[in-house]
Each structure stands twice: as C-alpha cells, then as structure tokens.
Design a protein around this motif. Structure first.
Motif, PDB file in Angstrom:
ATOM      1  N   ILE A  92      -5.657 -11.321   3.175  1.00 55.07           N
ATOM      2  CA  ILE A  92      -4.715 -12.071   4.003  1.00 55.07           C
ATOM      3  C   ILE A  92      -4.086 -11.206   5.098  1.00 55.07           C
ATOM      4  O   ILE A  92      -3.269 -11.686   5.862  1.00 55.07           O
ATOM      5  CB  ILE A  92      -3.616 -12.758   3.157  1.00 55.07           C
ATOM      6  CG1 ILE A  92      -2.731 -11.731   2.434  1.00 55.07           C
ATOM      7  CG2 ILE A  92      -4.224 -13.751   2.189  1.00 55.07           C
ATOM      8  CD1 ILE A  92      -1.552 -12.333   1.686  1.00 55.07           C
ATOM      9  N   GLY A  93      -4.464  -9.916   5.157  1.00 54.71           N
ATOM     10  CA  GLY A  93      -3.983  -9.033   6.212  1.00 54.71           C
ATOM     11  C   GLY A  93      -2.659  -8.354   5.938  1.00 54.71           C
ATOM     12  O   GLY A  93      -2.061  -7.760   6.845  1.00 54.71           O
ATOM     13  N   ALA A  94      -2.174  -8.389   4.698  1.00 55.37           N
ATOM     14  CA  ALA A  94      -0.902  -7.738   4.364  1.00 55.37           C
ATOM     15  C   ALA A  94      -1.038  -6.215   4.315  1.00 55.37           C
ATOM     16  O   ALA A  94      -0.057  -5.500   4.505  1.00 55.37           O
ATOM     17  CB  ALA A  94      -0.374  -8.259   3.029  1.00 55.37           C
ATOM     18  N   ILE A  95      -2.238  -5.727   4.028  1.00 55.28           N
ATOM     19  CA  ILE A  95      -2.536  -4.294   4.088  1.00 55.28           C
ATOM     20  C   ILE A  95      -3.869  -4.142   4.820  1.00 55.28           C
ATOM     21  O   ILE A  95      -4.678  -5.078   4.818  1.00 55.28           O
ATOM     22  CB  ILE A  95      -2.604  -3.627   2.681  1.00 55.28           C
ATOM     23  CG1 ILE A  95      -3.676  -4.278   1.815  1.00 55.28           C
ATOM     24  CG2 ILE A  95      -1.260  -3.633   2.001  1.00 55.28           C
ATOM     25  CD1 ILE A  95      -3.920  -3.568   0.500  1.00 55.28           C
ATOM     26  N   PRO A  96      -4.114  -2.991   5.430  1.00 62.15           N
ATOM     27  CA  PRO A  96      -5.407  -2.801   6.099  1.00 62.15           C
ATOM     28  C   PRO A  96      -6.556  -2.844   5.095  1.00 62.15           C
ATOM     29  O   PRO A  96      -6.484  -2.216   4.035  1.00 62.15           O
ATOM     30  CB  PRO A  96      -5.281  -1.407   6.724  1.00 62.15           C
ATOM     31  CG  PRO A  96      -3.832  -1.082   6.723  1.00 62.15           C
ATOM     32  CD  PRO A  96      -3.213  -1.863   5.613  1.00 62.15           C
ATOM     33  N   ASN A 165       3.878  -0.325   1.863  1.00 58.80           N
ATOM     34  CA  ASN A 165       4.585   0.530   2.831  1.00 58.80           C
ATOM     35  C   ASN A 165       3.854   1.843   3.050  1.00 58.80           C
ATOM     36  O   ASN A 165       3.817   2.371   4.163  1.00 58.80           O
ATOM     37  CB  ASN A 165       6.023   0.786   2.387  1.00 58.80           C
ATOM     38  CG  ASN A 165       6.901  -0.431   2.513  1.00 58.80           C
ATOM     39  OD1 ASN A 165       6.590  -1.357   3.254  1.00 58.80           O
ATOM     40  ND2 ASN A 165       8.001  -0.439   1.781  1.00 58.80           N
ATOM     41  N   HIS A 166       3.253   2.386   1.981  1.00 57.85           N
ATOM     42  CA  HIS A 166       2.479   3.627   2.119  1.00 57.85           C
ATOM     43  C   HIS A 166       1.281   3.400   3.046  1.00 57.85           C
ATOM     44  O   HIS A 166       1.006   4.213   3.926  1.00 57.85           O
ATOM     45  CB  HIS A 166       2.007   4.115   0.752  1.00 57.85           C
ATOM     46  CG  HIS A 166       1.106   5.311   0.821  1.00 57.85           C
ATOM     47  ND1 HIS A 166       1.585   6.588   0.989  1.00 57.85           N
ATOM     48  CD2 HIS A 166      -0.246   5.415   0.769  1.00 57.85           C
ATOM     49  CE1 HIS A 166       0.570   7.431   1.028  1.00 57.85           C
ATOM     50  NE2 HIS A 166      -0.553   6.744   0.895  1.00 57.85           N
ATOM     51  N   PHE A 167       0.567   2.309   2.848  1.00 58.66           N
ATOM     52  CA  PHE A 167      -0.606   2.035   3.682  1.00 58.66           C
ATOM     53  C   PHE A 167      -0.232   1.729   5.124  1.00 58.66           C
ATOM     54  O   PHE A 167      -1.002   1.990   6.037  1.00 58.66           O
ATOM     55  CB  PHE A 167      -1.435   0.894   3.091  1.00 58.66           C
ATOM     56  CG  PHE A 167      -2.219   1.281   1.877  1.00 58.66           C
ATOM     57  CD1 PHE A 167      -2.927   2.477   1.820  1.00 58.66           C
ATOM     58  CD2 PHE A 167      -2.272   0.450   0.773  1.00 58.66           C
ATOM     59  CE1 PHE A 167      -3.659   2.840   0.702  1.00 58.66           C
ATOM     60  CE2 PHE A 167      -3.001   0.793  -0.353  1.00 58.66           C
ATOM     61  CZ  PHE A 167      -3.692   1.998  -0.379  1.00 58.66           C
ATOM     62  N   LYS A 168       0.964   1.178   5.333  1.00 54.36           N
ATOM     63  CA  LYS A 168       1.428   0.900   6.700  1.00 54.36           C
ATOM     64  C   LYS A 168       2.010   2.138   7.369  1.00 54.36           C
ATOM     65  O   LYS A 168       2.281   2.134   8.563  1.00 54.36           O
ATOM     66  CB  LYS A 168       2.475  -0.212   6.684  1.00 54.36           C
ATOM     67  CG  LYS A 168       1.905  -1.561   6.332  1.00 54.36           C
ATOM     68  CD  LYS A 168       2.998  -2.607   6.309  1.00 54.36           C
ATOM     69  CE  LYS A 168       2.440  -3.950   5.909  1.00 54.36           C
ATOM     70  NZ  LYS A 168       3.490  -4.972   5.818  1.00 54.36           N
ATOM     71  N   GLY A 169       2.246   3.205   6.591  1.00 57.27           N
ATOM     72  CA  GLY A 169       2.768   4.451   7.134  1.00 57.27           C
ATOM     73  C   GLY A 169       4.283   4.514   7.201  1.00 57.27           C
ATOM     74  O   GLY A 169       4.837   5.461   7.766  1.00 57.27           O
ATOM     75  N   THR A 170       4.982   3.554   6.608  1.00 62.21           N
ATOM     76  CA  THR A 170       6.448   3.578   6.643  1.00 62.21           C
ATOM     77  C   THR A 170       7.054   4.307   5.455  1.00 62.21           C
ATOM     78  O   THR A 170       8.254   4.568   5.443  1.00 62.21           O
ATOM     79  CB  THR A 170       7.017   2.141   6.694  1.00 62.21           C
ATOM     80  OG1 THR A 170       6.571   1.422   5.537  1.00 62.21           O
ATOM     81  CG2 THR A 170       6.566   1.417   7.955  1.00 62.21           C
TER      82      THR A 170
END
Length: 195
Positions: A92-96, A165-170
């Motif tokens: 669904i695009g919530a994480i890469p 959040n880890h996968f998004k870099g935040t």
C-alpha cells in the motif's frame, strides 16, 4: 503487483526459507492466507489488521491475498505476523517496497501494533546470515539474534511505527548487542516438594 518478504519455517531447529507474497487487487473485500498455514497463521490476519489500524494505517477495501511459498511446506506459529504486515505495508506504499529486500523477517504482532517475542530467532538469524541477508525481529529477541554473527544486520523494533520510521529515515535503530537472557530465580524448585 506482488510484494515479497522473506521469512522462515522451522523443521526442528532448522530454518527453511519461506517467501511471503502479498497481492492487493480489485475484487471482493477479503483477506486470504494460503500456503498450508495452521490455525495460528490463519489467525494472523486479525492480528495484522488490528496492528495496522492501531498504527494509523487502514487496509484498502480490496482483495488481499497472502501466499506462503512453498505451498507444500507446513507453516506453524505466530512469527508470520510481522512479514505479512510488512508485505501489506509495502503493497500500500506505507514503506518502500525495496527496503525489505535484504532481510529475513519474523515476529508476532500485538493488537496495539507492538512486536512481541517469538521462539527460534537464533536459527532464523543463522539461516539469514547464511543467505547473506539481515534479520528483522522483535526488540526482545534482538540480543539473541546478534549472536548469529558480528556482521549480520539486525533490526529489532518495538513496534510497526518504529520500523516504518526507520525505513523512512526519521528514526535510526542501533544494532542490538549479543546478550544472555537473565535467569529468573523465582521459579519453584523440585527440591522444595515434600511427600
């Protein structure tokens, strides 16, 4: 599009590779898990649904099919929750989608989105290391997984939100250090039984 996440099935202490394939398509609103799954695995769809909602994500009103391949290998236990949830999140695009490519994943989900400990993390980490992959496991199991190798990448999140959040870099998670679980000395001793 099919999203793939690597996990394992246990045969004794041996961890065999399992490919979790998630497809979201048009059709009746249903969440199906196929691939010779036992009752605990079939129940994971309710844990996944509740954990995603608690994490602020809604499942799309579409057909969600999860295939646990190979289909002839029996799948037992609740450690399939996290790979299924991450496959849905990637779909669904919530994480890469490519963030999960180099990892083997296992963990049970609580209804509030937290990730609870599971058995078999060390054999799973050893199998992942043998395939040149990292491991994503519950925070409580991270010190156990770190024993597999000093070079294996281990991510041990406490919740789905922390991992996203880890996968998004935040938010950056540090690699857990190898540790031995403390022994609970409060257990009864058979020497105390009289008669």
């Amino acid at each position: 599009m099919v999203t793939r996440v690597s996990t394992v099935a246990f045969e004794g202490i041996e961890a065999r590779a399992v490919d979790v394939q998630v497809q979201i398509s048009a059709g009746n609103v249903v969440f199906m898990i196929v691939g010779l799954a036992d009752k605990a695995v079939a129940e994971s769809r309710e844990r996944v649904r509740s954990a995603l909602i608690a994490s602020g994500l809604a499942l799309p009103a579409k057909r969600i099919t999860v295939n646990l391949a190979p289909a002839d290998l029996p799948k037992e236990g609740s450690h399939y929750d996290l790979p299924i949830a991450l496959g849905v999140m990637a779909a669904i695009g919530a994480i890469p989608a490519d963030a999960l490519a180099g990892f083997t994943v296992l963990g049970e989900l609580a209804l509030d989105g937290s990730i609870t400990s599971v058995a078999g993390v060390l054999p799973a980490a050893m199998a992942a290391n043998g395939h040149g992959q990292g491991l994503i496991c519950p925070a409580a199991c991270g010190p156990e997984a770190a024993w597999a190798s000093g070079e294996i990448e281990v991510l041990a999140p406490r919740s789905l939100i922390q991992l996203a959040n880890h996968f998004k870099g935040t938010q950056v998670m540090a690699r857990p250090e190898p540790a031995i679980a403390p022994v609970d000395n409060g257990l009864p001793d058979l020497r105390d039984i009289k008669g």
